[in-house]
Each structure stands twice: as C-alpha cells, then as structure tokens.
Design an enzyme around this catalytic site. Structure first.
Site, PDB file in Angstrom:
ATOM      1  N   ASP A  18     -62.142  23.384 -14.803  1.00  0.00           N
ATOM      2  CA  ASP A  18     -60.764  23.757 -15.103  1.00  0.00           C
ATOM      3  C   ASP A  18     -60.133  22.895 -16.190  1.00  0.00           C
ATOM      4  OD1 ASP A  18     -59.983  25.991 -13.322  1.00  0.00           O
ATOM      5  OD2 ASP A  18     -60.694  24.609 -11.774  1.00  0.00           O
ATOM      6  N   GLU A  75     -56.682  36.133  -6.605  1.00  0.00           N
ATOM      7  CA  GLU A  75     -57.696  35.106  -6.487  1.00  0.00           C
ATOM      8  C   GLU A  75     -56.965  33.812  -6.143  1.00  0.00           C
ATOM      9  OE1 GLU A  75     -60.891  35.144  -9.583  1.00  0.00           O
ATOM     10  OE2 GLU A  75     -59.972  33.216  -9.981  1.00  0.00           O
TER      11      GLU A  75
END
Lengths: 382, 245
Positions: B44, B33
């Site tokens: 994040d 990924e």
C-alpha cells in the site's frame, strides 16, 4: 524453498517473477567459475579476506576458557556485511540490473551496500527508518560520500522494519531494472539461502583455522542474532559437526520489560517480509516495536533458518541484555585492545554467564568493530 | 459475483468502526472491499498506510472487522470482500478467521501477500467452510500461474501497474495490455485495481472488458479530508464514477 515449515515466499503476486528470476540467476551463477573467481578476487583484495582467527589470550585467562575471535571486524567497512553485498552486487550485474536498493538499520549494511555499488558502478538507494536516520547521522553521511542516495522512511515505527517495507514497495515498481540487496538471512525465498551461502565463508574459514590452531573442532561457537546473517554464516559449515552452537539475541532492558528484540526467545510464529518465522507481535498479529542498544539487532523478526534450527534444537538461543553487552564491550576493549560492535558484544556477554563453557574451546564471531558505537556508549556511561 | 461492477475499498476502523459501516452503506457500489488494518502494509501507498496506522493507534482490533461486516450485511445485500495481509489471519488461526468471516456474512477473502502457491491450507479451509477466494494477478504474471489462480478464484483482481496502491493520473497502457491477456487466459471475471480514481478510468476499463473496477485510495482521501462527515462525499463521488455521459 523452506526450512521445515519456515521461510516461504509470502509476497504480492507482482514480486513473484522477480524472485523467480533471482533464484534462476543464483542457481546459475553460484557455481560458475568466473563468478566465483571474480567474487574471490574482491573478497581477498578489496574486503580483506581471509580474516584472522585470533586467540584472545587475556580474555581467555579471565574467563577460564579458550576464546578464539573470528575477526570479521577487520573487514573493509568494519563488519561482515561486505561479504554479502559484494556477492549480491556482482549477482545483480550478472542479471543486467543497473540499480541497487537496500534497507539499513544502524547503517552498516547501507554502508557496505554503498561501497559495493560504488565499486561496481551501480546506482544505489538506501532506505532507512527516520528514527535511525536521525540517530546515525555519521553513517548517513558515509553512505552519501560513497555516492548513495539515502531516503528516510517516515511511516510506521520509523525503524528497520519500515525501511524493509519501503524497499519492498520500491522493488514492486522497479524490479525490471533494480536488485533488492537484502542485508540479512531474512525475506522471501531465495534471499535467506542466498545470504546464508554468501556469509558461510566465515564458517568455512573458521573451520580450517581452528583445525590448524587446535587440531580439532571447537566445543562451541557463539554469535549474536538479529536477523541472523553473521550467525548463519559461521554456524552453517558446522551444522553437521559435534559442536555446540549458541545464538544470542538482544535482551534489551530485560525480556520481562517488553523492551527487547528477542524474537526467537519470546516471539511467536508469524508472517512478515515474505517469510514465515518467529516475530514479536501482539495477539492480533500486529508487529511490535523493539529495542536494543545495538541497532543492528533491533528487528522484530529473525531469519527462517534460525526458526527451524531453534525448533529442531540444533542451535541454542539465549539473550543478553543491553547492560551485559555493554560490560562485555568494555571488557574486550580493555583486555585485548579490540573495541567490538555492540552487536558482537552480545555474543561475548554470553561467555560470562555460561558456566558450562569453563575449560572449553570457544569461537566467538566478532561480526563488527565498535567505532560506530562510541557515541552511544558515551551517552550511556555519562 | 461481478459483472461491470464498481468495487469500492473502505479501510476498516478509519476513523472508527461505526463510521466504517456508514461509509460502506453510503457508497454506490456493487461490491465493498473492506481493508483490514495492518502494521506493515507493504503493498500500500501512503494514503492507505496512514489510514491503517491511524485505525490501529486509536485502538482498532481484528475482531472489529467481523462486527463491521455483520452490521453492514444486516443492512445491505451488496457483496462484501475482505482484503487483508496474511499475518493477522495466521495469528488468529486460519479456521477461526474464516469461520468468523463466514458467520459475519463475508462473501470472499483476498490476502494481499499470500500468493496461491503458498495458500494451500488457506484455500482448503475456505473450501471446507464455503468461503470464496480472490487472488491477485499482476501484469507480469505468467500464463501458467494465471491458469492456476483462475481455478481457485471467484474472480481475479488484476493489479493495473507496477508498484503500490495510490492515486494516479491515468490508467497505464500496461493495464490494458494485461487485461486483454488475462481475459484471454482466464475463465473467471477480472477486476482491475490500483491507481484508479476517476470516472474516465472506470469507463475506459469497462470498455476494455473489465468485469469490475476497484477504487480505493481516492475514497481513503475523502475520508482523510472529511473525516466523520465523509458519508455524503463518498456517496456523491461513487455516483459520479458511474454517471453516463
């Protein structure tokens, strides 16, 4: 859910249920009699509404137009922010949340959130870019006195947009117990609608007051635009009237220098903080650093309803530079004995330049008072 | 695309695009990924934020993603999923982006902040070009939404916990409960990610029926620690994740 193509709900899946819950709660309570009654009680007795619509005689003579000032600067906390924080904090209580988080740039929204949280017995954490945390020490201290925890955000450009990022990260973990009290008409649906509705008390009052004073609607209404909450608040009740609406963005050191925050005037369409709107960004879609002498306008985006009103041409958007705002700040102080916030001074600066307004009747939204800016102005004039 | 698969997340351009290709090749994974750096990565945690900011400040450009993908696919037949925020894609133009990804050999695209009900245009373009979509599901996602994204997804990426990406000590009970529920509702394979960093996490999740497990921040930490020399570390670490007792 959208304003034309703008707005939307561009968030990670985990936040969708929280936004759906908020939308349901808002639809349930916005017309609820008890909710309105309690909110109106606090707006009147705690915040100081209604605020006067003041005819600025000396400024009017100087500018050769009839200038009315909507005195949001007289509210508790010194700015229009308290209209929204009281309402959303009440909404949070109705939803059974016990904790409030919010972002703040200069600290005005943080202070207003800390006040509402203290009043209603809610835990409160404010995220603030580390750079703003340094340059707005007094407001940090004010928030702490009011019982809030203030967290400096070290990531990214260390300013308002990063504070919003961090608040969203917190919310993704804490939404079960926590309400994210957004401070402007930005963010994912339903925030832009909620904040606009809670701020439109400004325009509703102004309409009644100008009709009493003049017997007719004004020719124009002028307001500064960062995220755009004070402007949406005063514009919204006039959208269907024959009144010119002018939004003034922060031109910083001049839009040609690249050091400004004029996202509607020079930005391009993009997606950030949950919404499709206009943003200052590079060709790869990375969000740009911004600048304004007025920390409250120092944001690379703008509320999606403003983006819609720009494209549909219902509202005119223009810019005023740091210097023009500073001159307007000094002029209002000397002529009327009112020190405006540097944000609001951008709206005042527009009156100087717009020759088509001579002889007209104009309302300026004086969204905040300038006490918080004295240090900055002192530095610049040195 | 996945079945008991280890999915390894690598942030593009950290510390530079050439090394990203090396890292991707050295990972013992079924699927890579590739994370596209963004200035405002709201989903994040600190590790990936730092990687993205570092890549951007050393001059990483969006088109470098396609360069990396092409290089990688030239040397590997592992599957490649792009993970991006929406704004870079929107700004480049959805068609241009999907076309660029397709011709670089990308197999699927996951957009973190594009829930399926905002993704009509994106899904249509992907369908037209034959690009696959992956959507995020969360422990609090309702059944109706799960069914809708099951229709549109190549596989579902189930976020294991409330919050953002990062290293956590254990896989929460919430994750196992959610995995069971999502597997029941959805026909497509389900990968679990966020906070997974140890071999026992990976094994527990496979035991519990996960079709894929995503390891991200732990890899980013290795790159942060070993920089240009992280290849070997990534290889050893990913080998250890799959090691049988």
């Amino acid at each position: 859910m959208r304003f034309g193509e703008f707005g939307g709900r561009y968030v990670p899946e985990i936040l969708i249920p929280a936004l759906e819950q908020l939308e349901r709660a808002y639809n349930e309570f916005k017309d609820d009699e008890d909710f309105r009654k309690e909110l109106n009680f606090y707006l009147r007795n705690y915040a100081g509404r209604p605020t006067p619509l003041y005819f600025a005689k000396n400024l009017s003579r100087e500018l050769r137009m009839k200038v009315y000032l909507k005195r949001e600067d007289l509210l508790h906390g010194g700015a229009h922010k308290i209209n929204n924080t009281l309402a959303q904090a009440l909404l949070a209580k109705f939803m059974g949340k016990e904790r409030i988080i919010a972002e703040t740039g200069a600290g005005q929204h943080g202070v207003a959130t800390a006040m509402a949280s203290a009043l209603l017995g809610l835990k409160c954490r404010i995220y603030m870019g580390a750079l703003d945390y340094e340059r707005q020490k007094m407001n940090v201290f004010r928030m702490k006195i009011l019982g809030a925890e203030v967290v400096p955000v070290e990531s990214g450009s260390r300013t308002l947009k990063d504070a919003i990022n961090e608040a969203l990260r917190d919310w993704a973990e804490s939404f079960e117990t926590t309400h994210y009290l957004i401070g402007s008409v930005v963010g994912p649906h339903p925030f832009p609608t909620i904040v606009r509705d809670f701020q439109s008390v400004i325009g509703l009052e102004a309409k009644k007051q100008i009709l009493e004073a003049e017997g007719s609607l004004p020719d124009a209404i002028v307001a500064c635009v960062g995220g755009g909450s004070n402007a949406m608040g005063i514009f919204y009740p006039f959208l269907n009237d024959k009144v010119r609406l002018v939004g003034v963005e922060a031109g910083g050191e001049g839009v040609e220098t690249g050091r400004h925050s004029a996202s509607l005037t020079t930005g391009s369409k993009g997606v950030l903080h949950g919404m499709l709107s206009y943003f200052l960004q590079n060709e790869d879609g990375m969000i740009a650093d911004t600048h304004s002498i007025a920390a409250g306008l120092d944001y690379p985006g703008v509320g999606p309803e403003h983006a819609f009103l720009k494209d549909s041409k219902r509202v005119e958007y223009t810019v005023a530079t740091d210097k023009e705002a500073l001159n307007a700040f000094l002029k209002l102080s000397k002529l009327e004995g009112i020190i405006p916030a540097l944000e609001s001074a951008h709206a005042l600066a527009h009156l100087e330049r717009d020759e088509t307004l001579r002889g007209a009747t104009v309302i300026v939204n004086l969204s905040g008072r300038g006490d918080k800016d004295i240090g900055i102005v002192m530095e610049v004039l040195k | 695309m996945i079945s008991r698969s280890l999915i390894v997340f690598i942030p593009a351009g950290y510390p530079r695009k050439e090394k990203t290709v090396d890292f991707m090749l050295s990972a013992n994974a079924d699927v890579i990924e590739l994370g596209i750096p963004f200035s405002d990565p709201i989903a994040d945690g600190a590790l990936i934020q730092k990687a993205y900011f570092s890549a951007l400040s050393s001059g990483f450009r969006l088109r470098d993603v396609f360069w990396i993908a092409k290089k990688f696919k030239g040397e590997s037949d592992k599957k490649l999923v792009l993970m991006s925020y929406y704004n870079p894609i929107y700004r480049m133009g959805v068609e241009d982006f999907v076309m660029g990804a397709l011709s670089a050999g990308v197999d699927a695209i996951l957009v973190v902040d594009l829930p399926f009900d905002e993704a009509n245009e994106f899904v249509d373009v992907c369908r037209d070009f034959g690009m696959k979509n992956v959507f995020l599901a969360a422990p609090n996602t309702g059944e109706e939404r799960l069914r809708a994204m099951d229709e549109l997804s190549e596989f579902l990426y189930l976020v294991s916990t409330y919050g953002v990406t990062g290293i956590r000590d254990r896989v929460s009970d919430l994750a196992f409960k959610a995995l069971k529920r999502v597997k029941k509702v959805c026909k497509k394979p389900v990968a679990v990610g966020f906070g997974i960093s140890k071999r026992e996490h990976v094994m527990e999740l496979f035991e519990a029926g996960a079709d894929g497990v995503v390891v991200g921040s732990a890899i980013v930490k290795l790159i942060e620690q070993f920089g240009e020399n992280a290849d070997k570390e990534i290889e050893d670490f990913t080998n250890s994740l799959l090691q049988k007792f």
